[in-house]
Write a protein that holds these residues in place. Sequence first.
Motif, PDB file in Angstrom:
ATOM      1  N   UNK A 102       0.814  -1.119  -0.171  1.00 47.99           N
ATOM      2  CA  UNK A 102       0.088  -0.078   0.079  1.00 47.99           C
ATOM      3  C   UNK A 102       0.910   1.314   0.210  1.00 47.99           C
ATOM      4  N   UNK A 103       1.892   1.087   0.750  1.00 46.03           N
ATOM      5  CA  UNK A 103       2.796   2.404   0.781  1.00 46.03           C
ATOM      6  C   UNK A 103       3.459   2.602  -0.694  1.00 46.03           C
ATOM      7  N   UNK A 104       4.060   1.336  -1.301  1.00 46.40           N
ATOM      8  CA  UNK A 104       4.668   1.367  -2.708  1.00 46.40           C
ATOM      9  C   UNK A 104       3.594   1.956  -3.379  1.00 46.40           C
ATOM     10  N   UNK A 105       2.282   1.835  -3.325  1.00 49.95           N
ATOM     11  CA  UNK A 105       1.120   2.468  -4.263  1.00 49.95           C
ATOM     12  C   UNK A 105       0.769   3.811  -3.809  1.00 49.95           C
ATOM     13  N   UNK A 106       0.265   4.050  -2.565  1.00 50.52           N
ATOM     14  CA  UNK A 106      -0.229   5.213  -2.433  1.00 50.52           C
ATOM     15  C   UNK A 106       0.844   6.378  -2.060  1.00 50.52           C
ATOM     16  N   UNK A 107       1.813   6.289  -1.168  1.00 46.99           N
ATOM     17  CA  UNK A 107       2.665   7.086  -1.164  1.00 46.99           C
ATOM     18  C   UNK A 107       3.905   7.128  -2.487  1.00 46.99           C
ATOM     19  N   UNK A 108       3.931   6.001  -2.694  1.00 45.98           N
ATOM     20  CA  UNK A 108       4.795   5.848  -3.842  1.00 45.98           C
ATOM     21  C   UNK A 108       4.545   6.601  -5.371  1.00 45.98           C
ATOM     22  N   UNK A 109       3.276   6.412  -5.476  1.00 42.13           N
ATOM     23  CA  UNK A 109       2.578   7.086  -6.752  1.00 42.13           C
ATOM     24  C   UNK A 109       1.551   8.182  -6.793  1.00 42.13           C
ATOM     25  N   UNK A 110       1.137   8.526  -5.644  1.00 44.39           N
ATOM     26  CA  UNK A 110      -0.083   9.301  -5.665  1.00 44.39           C
ATOM     27  C   UNK A 110       0.240  10.809  -5.443  1.00 44.39           C
ATOM     28  N   UNK A 111       1.417  11.092  -5.051  1.00 41.58           N
ATOM     29  CA  UNK A 111       1.695  12.771  -4.977  1.00 41.58           C
ATOM     30  C   UNK A 111       3.113  12.814  -5.351  1.00 41.58           C
ATOM     31  N   UNK A 112       3.489  12.319  -6.598  1.00 42.87           N
ATOM     32  CA  UNK A 112       4.646  12.311  -7.304  1.00 42.87           C
ATOM     33  C   UNK A 112       5.188  10.916  -7.372  1.00 42.87           C
ATOM     34  N   UNK A 113       6.569  10.952  -7.956  1.00 44.85           N
ATOM     35  CA  UNK A 113       6.988   9.552  -7.929  1.00 44.85           C
ATOM     36  C   UNK A 113       8.208   9.247  -6.541  1.00 44.85           C
ATOM     37  N   UNK A 114       7.513   8.743  -5.762  1.00 45.43           N
ATOM     38  CA  UNK A 114       8.447   8.648  -4.574  1.00 45.43           C
ATOM     39  C   UNK A 114       8.911   7.211  -4.239  1.00 45.43           C
ATOM     40  N   UNK A 146     -18.631   2.029  -3.916  1.00 45.61           N
ATOM     41  CA  UNK A 146     -18.426   1.142  -2.555  1.00 45.61           C
ATOM     42  C   UNK A 146     -17.825   1.977  -1.411  1.00 45.61           C
ATOM     43  N   UNK A 147     -16.628   2.360  -1.750  1.00 44.24           N
ATOM     44  CA  UNK A 147     -15.943   2.985  -0.731  1.00 44.24           C
ATOM     45  C   UNK A 147     -16.590   4.331  -0.283  1.00 44.24           C
ATOM     46  N   UNK A 148     -17.341   4.912  -1.308  1.00 41.14           N
ATOM     47  CA  UNK A 148     -17.551   6.448  -1.025  1.00 41.14           C
ATOM     48  C   UNK A 148     -19.220   6.109  -0.186  1.00 41.14           C
ATOM     49  N   UNK A 149     -19.567   5.011  -0.170  1.00 37.61           N
ATOM     50  CA  UNK A 149     -20.957   4.524   0.513  1.00 37.61           C
ATOM     51  C   UNK A 149     -20.669   4.850   2.057  1.00 37.61           C
ATOM     52  N   UNK A 150     -19.575   4.368   2.401  1.00 40.09           N
ATOM     53  CA  UNK A 150     -19.000   4.300   3.961  1.00 40.09           C
ATOM     54  C   UNK A 150     -18.611   5.656   4.333  1.00 40.09           C
ATOM     55  N   UNK A 151     -19.501   6.391   4.943  1.00 38.58           N
ATOM     56  CA  UNK A 151     -19.000   7.638   5.415  1.00 38.58           C
ATOM     57  C   UNK A 151     -18.237   7.573   6.836  1.00 38.58           C
ATOM     58  N   UNK A 152     -16.900   7.723   7.099  1.00 40.26           N
ATOM     59  CA  UNK A 152     -16.282   7.967   8.305  1.00 40.26           C
ATOM     60  C   UNK A 152     -15.680   9.154   8.363  1.00 40.26           C
ATOM     61  N   UNK A 153     -14.894   9.189   9.578  1.00 43.38           N
ATOM     62  CA  UNK A 153     -14.236  10.300  10.046  1.00 43.38           C
ATOM     63  C   UNK A 153     -12.935  10.453   9.104  1.00 43.38           C
ATOM     64  N   UNK A 154     -12.486   9.189   8.654  1.00 45.54           N
ATOM     65  CA  UNK A 154     -11.131   9.180   8.010  1.00 45.54           C
ATOM     66  C   UNK A 154     -11.023   9.775   6.539  1.00 45.54           C
ATOM     67  N   UNK A 155     -10.167  10.656   6.323  1.00 44.04           N
ATOM     68  CA  UNK A 155      -9.777  11.185   5.135  1.00 44.04           C
ATOM     69  C   UNK A 155      -9.334  10.048   4.033  1.00 44.04           C
ATOM     70  N   UNK A 156      -9.842   9.448   2.973  1.00 43.39           N
ATOM     71  CA  UNK A 156      -9.501   8.512   2.407  1.00 43.39           C
ATOM     72  C   UNK A 156      -8.816   8.974   1.066  1.00 43.39           C
ATOM     73  N   UNK A 157      -8.038   7.962   0.628  1.00 44.15           N
ATOM     74  CA  UNK A 157      -7.429   8.359  -0.612  1.00 44.15           C
ATOM     75  C   UNK A 157      -8.479   8.367  -1.802  1.00 44.15           C
ATOM     76  N   UNK A 158      -9.565   7.630  -1.578  1.00 45.67           N
ATOM     77  CA  UNK A 158     -10.631   7.696  -2.459  1.00 45.67           C
ATOM     78  C   UNK A 158     -11.149   8.878  -2.871  1.00 45.67           C
TER      79      UNK A 158
END
Length: 208
Positions: A102-114, A146-158
């Motif tokens: 998940x870190x390889x994907x989310x932190x590795x790809x979502x905000x630039x190439x890390x 599906x992910x959006x249907x679950x409202x929680x306190x957590x800010x998600x990458x979705x």
Amino acid sequence: MTAQGLFVSFEGIDGSGKSTQARRLAASLQAAGREVVLTREPGGSTGAEEIRALVLQGDPDRWSAETELLLFTAARRDHLERTIRPALAADRIVICDRFADSTRMYQGLSRGDLRGKVDALHDLMIGAEPDLTLLIDMDPKQALGRAKARATLEERFEDFGQGLQDRMRAGFLALADEFPDRIRVIDGNRDEDAVARDVAATVAAHLA
Ligand code: TYD
């Protein structure tokens, strides 16, 4: 990762159903008499759950991409020390909802190439991989719904929307090619029972 126990991770985009499948696998192994520890990331230990609140709640922009990477890695290090390694040493089956992929994907790809920094930090501070990773692959459009249907306190990458979901799905499939010995792709575009049977069969084959 060790001669004892078994370390299984679940990965996939938000809304792929991996958390449900992780729970079902844990229940079926427990019913078969195995000792199972079901855990998740970020989190899975007291300190790592505290870090989870820092990265998933509140304004996500208060962290730079690099600081966020350090926080996820710090959480993983604590989880490994306090929960995962002791459980494996006690010969338990550890089932973890997300791990370093998940870190390889989310932190590795979502905000630039890390990805280079992600890998360097992983080697330095984590240095462990699951024995088996089940990648629940799913159509990003359905998963986002599906992910959006679950409202929680957590800010998600979705919250980054469909474009990121598409890139994450492609990235996870590329990761499966990168680590073919460890990652098994499970078709998540089916009813829950069919996916659960596939998951159980894959783990049974690995244990045999
Ligand atoms: P998620 O599996 O959605 O949590 P939940 O069990 O509540 O459904 O994971 C929470 C979010 O954390 C998800 O959007 C992906 C993100 N994440 C990272 O960005 N990096 C990581 O290393 C991990 C483990 C998760």
